[in-house]
Scaffold this active site. Structure first.
Site, PDB file in Angstrom:
ATOM      1  N   HIS A   4      -3.784  -6.205  10.513  1.00 58.44           N
ATOM      2  CA  HIS A   4      -4.724  -7.081   9.914  1.00 58.44           C
ATOM      3  C   HIS A   4      -4.709  -8.691  10.580  1.00 58.44           C
ATOM      4  O   HIS A   4      -4.339  -9.549   9.962  1.00 58.44           O
ATOM      5  CB  HIS A   4      -4.285  -7.408   8.434  1.00 58.44           C
ATOM      6  CG  HIS A   4      -4.341  -6.131   7.656  1.00 58.44           C
ATOM      7  ND1 HIS A   4      -3.459  -6.236   6.615  1.00 58.44           N
ATOM      8  CD2 HIS A   4      -5.075  -5.001   7.985  1.00 58.44           C
ATOM      9  CE1 HIS A   4      -3.712  -4.882   6.026  1.00 58.44           C
ATOM     10  NE2 HIS A   4      -4.623  -4.197   6.814  1.00 58.44           N
TER      11      HIS A   4
ATOM     12  N   GLU B 157       0.912  -1.156  -0.049  1.00 57.18           N
ATOM     13  CA  GLU B 157       0.078  -0.200  -0.198  1.00 57.18           C
ATOM     14  C   GLU B 157       0.921   1.161   0.201  1.00 57.18           C
ATOM     15  O   GLU B 157       1.866   1.263   0.638  1.00 57.18           O
ATOM     16  CB  GLU B 157      -0.807  -0.092   1.227  1.00 57.18           C
ATOM     17  CG  GLU B 157      -1.727   1.169   1.702  1.00 57.18           C
ATOM     18  CD  GLU B 157      -2.104   1.094   3.027  1.00 57.18           C
ATOM     19  OE1 GLU B 157      -2.193   2.340   3.733  1.00 57.18           O
ATOM     20  OE2 GLU B 157      -2.877   0.047   3.324  1.00 57.18           O
TER      21      GLU B 157
ATOM     22  N   ASN C 145      -5.638  -6.292   1.734  1.00 57.55           N
ATOM     23  CA  ASN C 145      -6.352  -5.758   2.981  1.00 57.55           C
ATOM     24  C   ASN C 145      -7.761  -6.674   3.055  1.00 57.55           C
ATOM     25  O   ASN C 145      -8.402  -6.945   2.174  1.00 57.55           O
ATOM     26  CB  ASN C 145      -6.932  -4.234   2.876  1.00 57.55           C
ATOM     27  CG  ASN C 145      -5.553  -3.550   2.395  1.00 57.55           C
ATOM     28  OD1 ASN C 145      -4.971  -3.558   1.481  1.00 57.55           O
ATOM     29  ND2 ASN C 145      -5.200  -2.596   3.497  1.00 57.55           N
TER      30      ASN C 145
END
Length: 545
Positions: A486, A401, A524
């Site tokens: 996560h 990201e 994600n």
């Protein structure tokens, strides 16, 4: 492609003295001084759950899996009560805002800590953490097993604190993530349903190319493409029209004011604006914030559930026992796993199988920064909402990201959160002598993630003649390898449960959150958590209700 898929994109001077001074005022933030700390949810929409209440369906947690479950049960005519350990986050503080700014953490920012524990702990050699009053804040930095696990605390769970990157994994990768789940069904039905209800969309490429707020992401694109790496736009749940108006100055700034890590006050479509809003509108869903479930045991007609009610200092102000016909565990990967491991080990639910607690992973999270040349400024104004990434999964096992660093000053820094194909999995176990659940994650297990992330950033640095930043995660430390945003796994689908989240050994007990997913989704994870919950509750309603 549906709206949730990754889309392939083709493709001034500042003295050190002023730079450090500006950094100190922005990232160091002001002294807290005397604070008038507001109480949580001063005017809740419904009274908290009463001791002795009889509940048809009790949902433990209000994150993605729990919110999907509550909405679909309510639409099927089932009355639902949700209990949430965190606050409702519906009452402004003395500054008129519900959430604190990322650059100025205060009592609202961290869950029951007396000192902040920010993911980016240093800048230019200066430590960023500071003392704060103990409070039931929005971000839990839970330290366990050699890793810090960041989790959202409040009605809406992780949706309150994440960057909103709503990524559907490449279809070719899905069988490695959830091999027992029909990929056609997920990509034809449940991913589209999840993306639609979450309000997922992609930034307007023309606006992306012109706005000052995404200069940092355009620099990331240029560097990726010059190194032959695949740059992608990533969908998000932010309201892009609102962000455009922020840039025009016609609405209160939110993403363009750096709001994200401790909540976003305006433009982000978190769960209270989507699934939970629809669930409440049915008239069949009630929510009790600041309630922590401690025990679930079989009882006549269902289960006896004990919970503690907390005040905003984390103190237990009441203990309640209710009766639930069915219980859905949706407290997140860590919360659900820890609760079930403890209930099994202490004899409350001894029939849970030995897979409970297994298969936990951190989605291969690792962070880093790069120092760019003076001719590659990344912008003083940076949107806190990421909308782009570098996909090197096939060649190097990493998806990065392109993240913001919204300091309010020019830093010439590129910042990244990588998701990597880290093979390591940890296990939750009960430590009887300590009376707590522990995780056996080892810090050294992050090395594969670093190696995979380097397939992107070593290549870019070699091409651009740039270096890694060493001032973001400590002194002379390149990699943010101590954390995860996560957490996944611990109660893995089709192992600890059946193929739809029913816990083995106990009719009427279900798991419906990220603990079902074994450790890694390659991107994600919240869209996959949402879509899997949609799939599972469809079958559960059809068969069990």
């Amino acid at each position: 492609m549906d709206s949730g898929r990754v889309v392939h994109v083709e493709g001034r001077g500042l003295s050190r003295r002023h730079f450090i001074a500006g950094t100190g005022s922005i990232l160091g933030a002001a002294t807290l001084g005397a604070l008038d700390i507001p109480t949580a949810a001063a005017s809740p929409r419904e009274a908290p759950i009463e001791p002795g209440a009889q509940v048809t369906a009790l949902v433990v947690g209000t994150g993605y899996g729990g919110s999907v479950t509550a909405l679909r049960l309510a639409q099927a005519g089932v009355d639902v009560h949700m209990v949430e350990m965190g606050m409702a986050w519906d009452t402004p503080g003395t500054d008129g805002k519900i959430f604190a700014n990322t650059t100025s953490p205060d009592h609202r920012s961290f869950w029951l800590r007396t000192r902040t524990k920010q993911p980016l702990s240093n800048f230019l050699g200066f430590p960023l953490d500071r003392d704060v009053p103990r409070y039931t804040g929005i971000l839990d930095a839970e330290e366990m097993g050699g890793i810090v696990v960041y989790q959202g605390r409040g009605v809406g769970g992780g949706s309150l604190v994440n960057g909103g990157m709503a990524v559907t994994p490449e279809r070719s990768r899905f069988p490695a993530v959830l091999p027992s789940v029909d990929a056609d069904e997920m990509y034809d039905v449940y991913y589209p349903r999840a993306n639609s209800t979450l309000g997922v969309s992609t930034v307007d490429p023309a606006w992306f190319d012109s706005t000052e707020a995404y200069m940092y992401a355009r620099v990331g694109r240029k560097h990726a493409q010059r190194s032959g790496l695949r740059f992608v736009f990533v969908p998000n749940v932010y309201d892009w029209d609102y962000m455009k108006r922020e840039a025009e100055g016609s609405v209160t700034r939110s993403a363009l004011a750096g709001e994200i890590l401790y909540g976003n006050n305006h433009g982000k479509k978190s769960l209270p604006k989507t699934y939970l809003a629809q669930a409440r509108a049915t008239g069949r869903v009630a929510i009790s914030p600041l309630h922590r479930v401690t025990s679930v045991t079989p009882a006549t007609g269902g289960y006896s559930v004990t919970m503690e009610q907390l005040d905003t200092g984390g103190n237990v102000v009441a203990t309640k026992t209710v009766r639930a016909r069915r219980v859905f565990f949706a407290a997140g990967s860590v919360g659900t796993s820890k609760l079930l491991v403890r209930l099994k080990a202490t004899g409350a639910l001894p029939g849970l199988n030995d897979e409970v607690g297994n298969g936990w992973g951190e989605n291969g999270n690792v962070m880093c920064g790069r120092a760019n040349h003076l001719w590659d400024p990344t912008g003083a104004l940076q949107s806190s909402i990421p909308t782009a990434g570098i996909d090197n999964w096939a060649a190097g096992g990493a998806f990065a990201e392109v993240a913001p660093l919204p300091t309010g000053i020019e830093t010439w820094a590129s910042f990244y959160l990588s998701i990597t194909n880290n093979p390591h999995r940890a296990r939750f176990t009960w430590n009887a002598s300590a009376g707590k659940v522990e995780l056996d994650w080892q810090t050294a297990w992050k090395q594969p993630s670093i190696t995979m992330a380097k397939t992107i950033f070593d290549k870019i640095n070699a091409k651009e003649g740039t270096i890694y930043r060493t001032d973001l995660f400590g002194v002379y430390k390149i990699w943010g390898d101590h954390l995860t945003y996560h957490p996944l796994g611990g109660v893995v689908l089709n192992r600890a449960t059946d193929n739809y989240g029913r816990l083995h050994g106990y009719a009427g007990l279900y798991v419906t959150d990220g603990s079902l997913i074994p450790g890694n989704v390659s991107v994600n994870p919240f869209v996959t958590i949402t879509a899997l919950a949609e799939r599972n509750i469809d079958r559960i309603i059809a068969d069990d209700f």
